[in-house]
Scaffold this active site. Structure first.
Site, PDB file in Angstrom:
ATOM      1  N   ARG A   1      -0.133   2.990   3.017  1.00  0.00           N
ATOM      2  CA  ARG A   1      -0.640   4.086   2.183  1.00  0.00           C
ATOM      3  C   ARG A   1      -1.869   4.814   2.738  1.00  0.00           C
ATOM      4  O   ARG A   1      -2.396   5.709   2.089  1.00  0.00           O
ATOM      5  CB  ARG A   1      -0.933   3.606   0.746  1.00  0.00           C
ATOM      6  N   ASP A   2      -2.326   4.470   3.923  1.00  0.00           N
ATOM      7  CA  ASP A   2      -3.414   5.258   4.519  1.00  0.00           C
ATOM      8  C   ASP A   2      -3.299   5.257   6.046  1.00  0.00           C
ATOM      9  O   ASP A   2      -4.282   5.030   6.764  1.00  0.00           O
ATOM     10  CB  ASP A   2      -4.781   4.724   4.084  1.00  0.00           C
ATOM     11  N   ILE A   3      -2.102   5.505   6.544  1.00  0.00           N
ATOM     12  CA  ILE A   3      -1.900   5.608   7.992  1.00  0.00           C
ATOM     13  C   ILE A   3      -2.528   6.906   8.493  1.00  0.00           C
ATOM     14  O   ILE A   3      -2.250   7.987   7.972  1.00  0.00           O
ATOM     15  CB  ILE A   3      -0.394   5.568   8.337  1.00  0.00           C
TER      16      ILE A   3
ATOM     17  N   ASN B   1      -7.348   4.816  11.500  1.00  0.00           N
ATOM     18  CA  ASN B   1      -6.966   3.450  11.142  1.00  0.00           C
ATOM     19  C   ASN B   1      -6.085   2.799  12.209  1.00  0.00           C
ATOM     20  O   ASN B   1      -5.475   1.764  11.961  1.00  0.00           O
ATOM     21  CB  ASN B   1      -6.236   3.424   9.799  1.00  0.00           C
TER      22      ASN B   1
ATOM     23  N   THR C   1      -5.660   9.360   2.424  1.00  0.00           N
ATOM     24  CA  THR C   1      -6.463  10.427   3.015  1.00  0.00           C
ATOM     25  C   THR C   1      -5.679  11.728   2.883  1.00  0.00           C
ATOM     26  O   THR C   1      -4.541  11.807   3.349  1.00  0.00           O
ATOM     27  CB  THR C   1      -6.750  10.112   4.498  1.00  0.00           C
TER      28      THR C   1
END
Length: 296
Positions: A149-151, A155, A189
């Site tokens: 959920r935040d690739i 990261n 993001t």
């Protein structure tokens, strides 16, 4: 509520947390400050993420603890291994492997500053090798019903020694088999979020596929994404209302080293409707591998 960026954490240096000692802070993010630490039991340096309770909401605390639980379930060479989680009184902490390297976002920024316009993208061999490894790691996690959920490039850490990509921050993940009914915040993001994720609906691995494809677009092209869109809220609104108009040019128009077939492959992964994307990461990977064999 005080934000993490305004808190002085220097007093934590030398403090023992679990089996380790905090040595120095070297990074900060939305979900914690990261210290270099020394694990006394195994006599090695590690990384320790710290989240002060003074900035925590019940939801952020839950997400942070979820990182430890989820990370314990994933063992993959392209996912950061987690060692220990605990409560140190004023803060929660999470210890993990210390990787020497730089985030993928730094690689992209450096390439775009090249004096030669033709070299303002990452080398294609590096790009495809790195991205295939990321897809393999995500496929592994998705088969365990875990969505990151935040690739995003920030990261993904590229290890100095062998350029191995390592996915960080699975703490923003969610177990798709057991949706958290109390989850009331948008996690992710804005630049990389799939439309369905903006609506805060239950998402599956296709949201990671959308985010990864957005990242691949950045890796393949020499220009920033969406330069004409202002605030995060405006970007989120545009993604919901005019998602098809976000990408002004095809990758093959921006990078002459690419064949136009990459456009169709990439934009299937970027489809606004998740039903029109690749069903699983393996499908996306197969298409990219076939493209690279044919045209490069």
């Amino acid at each position: 509520m005080t934000s993490l960026e305004n808190i002085d954490l220097s007093h934590l240096i030398g403090q023992d947390v679990g089996s380790s000692t905090l040595l120095e802070e070297f990074a900060r993010g939305a979900m914690g400050a990261v210290f270099k630490g020394y694990q006394k039991t195994l006599k090695r340096q590690i990384a320790i993420k710290v989240l002060p309770k003074s900035i925590m909401t019940p939801q952020s605390a839950k997400i942070f603890q979820q990182e430890a639980r989820l990370a314990a379930r994933v063992t993959h060479p392209n996912i950061i291994p987690i060692y220990e989680f605990g409560d140190a009184g004023d803060f929660l902490f999470l210890s993990m492997q210390l990787i020497k390297g730089d985030p993928l976002s730094d690689y992209i920024k450096k390439a775009r500053k090249n004096i030669l316009p033709s070299n303002r993208t990452l080398p294609l061999d590096f790009t495809f090798k790195t991205f295939i490894s990321i897809l393999n790691a995500l496929d592994y996690a998705h088969r365990k019903s875990i969505v990151h959920r935040d690739i995003k490039p920030g990261n993904i850490l590229i290890e100095d020694e062998n350029e191995r990509p390592i996915i960080l921050d699975f703490g923003l993940a969610k177990i798709t088999k057991k949706p958290d009914e109390t989850d009331s915040v948008i996690v992710g993001t804005p630049l990389y979020m799939a439309p369905e994720q903006i609506l805060n609906s239950d998402v599956d691995g296709r949201a990671d596929i959308y985010a990864a494809a957005t990242m691949l677009y950045e890796m393949l092209t020499p220009e920033p994404l969406f330069p004409d869109i202002g605030s995060s809220s405006e970007l989120l609104r545009t993604k919901l209302e005019q998602n098809n108009k976000l990408f002004k040019k095809m990758p093959s128009e921006l990078n002459p080293k690419l064949n136009k077939h990459i456009d169709r492959i990439l934009f299937k992964a970027l489809a606004p409707n998740p039903e029109n994307r690749y069903r699983i990461c393996r499908d996306f990977r197969v298409m990219l591998e076939d493209y690279f064999k044919r045209y490069h």
